[in-house]
Motif scaffolding. Sequence first.
Motif, PDB file in Angstrom:
ATOM      1  N   GLY A 179       0.756  -1.353  -0.046  1.00  0.00           N
ATOM      2  CA  GLY A 179       0.021  -0.081  -0.147  1.00  0.00           C
ATOM      3  C   GLY A 179       0.793   1.427  -0.121  1.00  0.00           C
ATOM      4  O   GLY A 179       0.105   2.327   0.137  1.00  0.00           O
ATOM      5  N   THR A 180       2.132   1.506  -0.162  1.00  0.00           N
ATOM      6  CA  THR A 180       3.031   2.473  -0.157  1.00  0.00           C
ATOM      7  C   THR A 180       2.476   3.203  -1.399  1.00  0.00           C
ATOM      8  O   THR A 180       2.276   2.709  -2.571  1.00  0.00           O
ATOM      9  N   GLY A 228      -4.849  -5.655  -8.121  1.00  0.00           N
ATOM     10  CA  GLY A 228      -5.799  -4.829  -8.242  1.00  0.00           C
ATOM     11  C   GLY A 228      -6.710  -4.195  -7.496  1.00  0.00           C
ATOM     12  O   GLY A 228      -7.730  -3.619  -7.616  1.00  0.00           O
ATOM     13  N   GLU A 229      -6.443  -4.540  -5.993  1.00  0.00           N
ATOM     14  CA  GLU A 229      -7.290  -3.890  -5.156  1.00  0.00           C
ATOM     15  C   GLU A 229      -6.528  -3.918  -3.809  1.00  0.00           C
ATOM     16  O   GLU A 229      -5.353  -4.402  -3.577  1.00  0.00           O
ATOM     17  N   SER A 230      -6.997  -2.985  -2.938  1.00  0.00           N
ATOM     18  CA  SER A 230      -6.287  -2.822  -1.447  1.00  0.00           C
ATOM     19  C   SER A 230      -7.397  -2.884  -0.592  1.00  0.00           C
ATOM     20  O   SER A 230      -8.320  -2.087  -0.808  1.00  0.00           O
ATOM     21  N   CYS A 231      -6.954  -3.410   0.475  1.00  0.00           N
ATOM     22  CA  CYS A 231      -7.656  -3.367   1.859  1.00  0.00           C
ATOM     23  C   CYS A 231      -7.634  -1.923   2.534  1.00  0.00           C
ATOM     24  O   CYS A 231      -6.466  -1.429   2.327  1.00  0.00           O
ATOM     25  N   VAL A 232      -8.640  -1.362   2.983  1.00  0.00           N
ATOM     26  CA  VAL A 232      -8.541  -0.136   3.600  1.00  0.00           C
ATOM     27  C   VAL A 232      -7.550  -0.423   4.824  1.00  0.00           C
ATOM     28  O   VAL A 232      -6.783   0.649   5.186  1.00  0.00           O
ATOM     29  N   THR A 264      -4.189   3.180   5.350  1.00  0.00           N
ATOM     30  CA  THR A 264      -4.007   4.220   6.315  1.00  0.00           C
ATOM     31  C   THR A 264      -2.694   4.599   6.485  1.00  0.00           C
ATOM     32  O   THR A 264      -2.110   5.607   6.681  1.00  0.00           O
ATOM     33  N   GLY A 265      -1.579   3.346   6.363  1.00  0.00           N
ATOM     34  CA  GLY A 265      -0.208   3.711   6.748  1.00  0.00           C
ATOM     35  C   GLY A 265       0.411   4.499   5.991  1.00  0.00           C
ATOM     36  O   GLY A 265       1.085   5.807   6.331  1.00  0.00           O
ATOM     37  N   PRO A 266       0.322   4.469   4.417  1.00  0.00           N
ATOM     38  CA  PRO A 266       1.079   5.508   3.713  1.00  0.00           C
ATOM     39  C   PRO A 266       0.630   6.889   3.852  1.00  0.00           C
ATOM     40  O   PRO A 266       1.598   7.623   3.395  1.00  0.00           O
ATOM     41  N   LEU A 267      -0.450   6.950   4.123  1.00  0.00           N
ATOM     42  CA  LEU A 267      -0.973   8.260   3.721  1.00  0.00           C
ATOM     43  C   LEU A 267      -0.898   8.962   5.473  1.00  0.00           C
ATOM     44  O   LEU A 267      -0.899  10.396   5.574  1.00  0.00           O
ATOM     45  N   GLY A 312      -5.627   9.082   9.774  1.00  0.00           N
ATOM     46  CA  GLY A 312      -6.474   8.111  10.651  1.00  0.00           C
ATOM     47  C   GLY A 312      -7.438   7.439   9.678  1.00  0.00           C
ATOM     48  O   GLY A 312      -7.692   7.849   8.783  1.00  0.00           O
ATOM     49  N   GLN A 313      -7.939   6.019  10.206  1.00  0.00           N
ATOM     50  CA  GLN A 313      -8.705   5.363   9.106  1.00  0.00           C
ATOM     51  C   GLN A 313     -10.201   6.098   8.928  1.00  0.00           C
ATOM     52  O   GLN A 313     -10.677   5.954   7.735  1.00  0.00           O
ATOM     53  N   PRO A 314     -10.752   6.814   9.806  1.00  0.00           N
ATOM     54  CA  PRO A 314     -12.118   7.601   9.612  1.00  0.00           C
ATOM     55  C   PRO A 314     -11.723   8.458   8.276  1.00  0.00           C
ATOM     56  O   PRO A 314     -12.542   8.586   7.455  1.00  0.00           O
TER      57      PRO A 314
END
Lengths: 116, 116
Positions: A20-21, B57-61, B65-68, B71-73
């Motif tokens: 996810g980077t 082709g898909e990312s788990c939520v 959160t980490g790369p950005l 917070g998850q909300p």
Amino acid sequence: MEPLPTPTPAPDQPCCAPKGTAALGAEEAKRKALVFKALADPNRLRLLSIVRAEPSGESCVCDLTGPLELGQPTVSHHLKVLVDAGLLHREKRGTWAYYSLVPGALDDVAGILAQL
Amino acid sequence: MEPLPTPTPAPDQPCCAPKGTAALGAEEAKRKALVFKALADPNRLRLLSIVRAEPSGESCVCDLTGPLELGQPTVSHHLKVLVDAGLLHREKRGTWAYYSLVPGALDDVAGILAQL
């Protein structure tokens, strides 16, 4: 950056990238978002559309207020946003300012999308 | 073809178009601006970039959160904007939601630019 065990990755490509980077860095994303902010307004999209449709390739600000049914200060504000975003070119001649599309600018925006 | 001598213009197409008439109608512009609003945020551009770069082709939520460093909300809010704009597809599986690019969605945005 983890120095262990060895290879030496490029500074922006950590060897053990967590899932996810972001491929797009924070600063680059901030810069790229600016042009979408300029496009994120119906009146600005219409202004671009009018200027693009003009056979002469440019529109006088005096021709842009009527179709949008907005006052000239509002239209001028929207035009300034488009100029600042690098989408429109402004040239003052006599009393009026004339606006033309910056060649390739919309293609460049499409390029941002293609390279996300 | 106008049925002269009494042309009946469409409501949004006056018979005697003043110079500068918007090629893009007000309602269409409003609709098209929505997707640019979704793109007009650096964090949302980065989310699209991460999801696109993911080999599966898909990312788990949970991976977003980490790369950005948000917070998850906040991340969930940005993801919802991208889903609502038709750019991301969301699928809930078990505990987590998984996000993938809607096929052709970014090409469609490029098409809006090409047809302004």
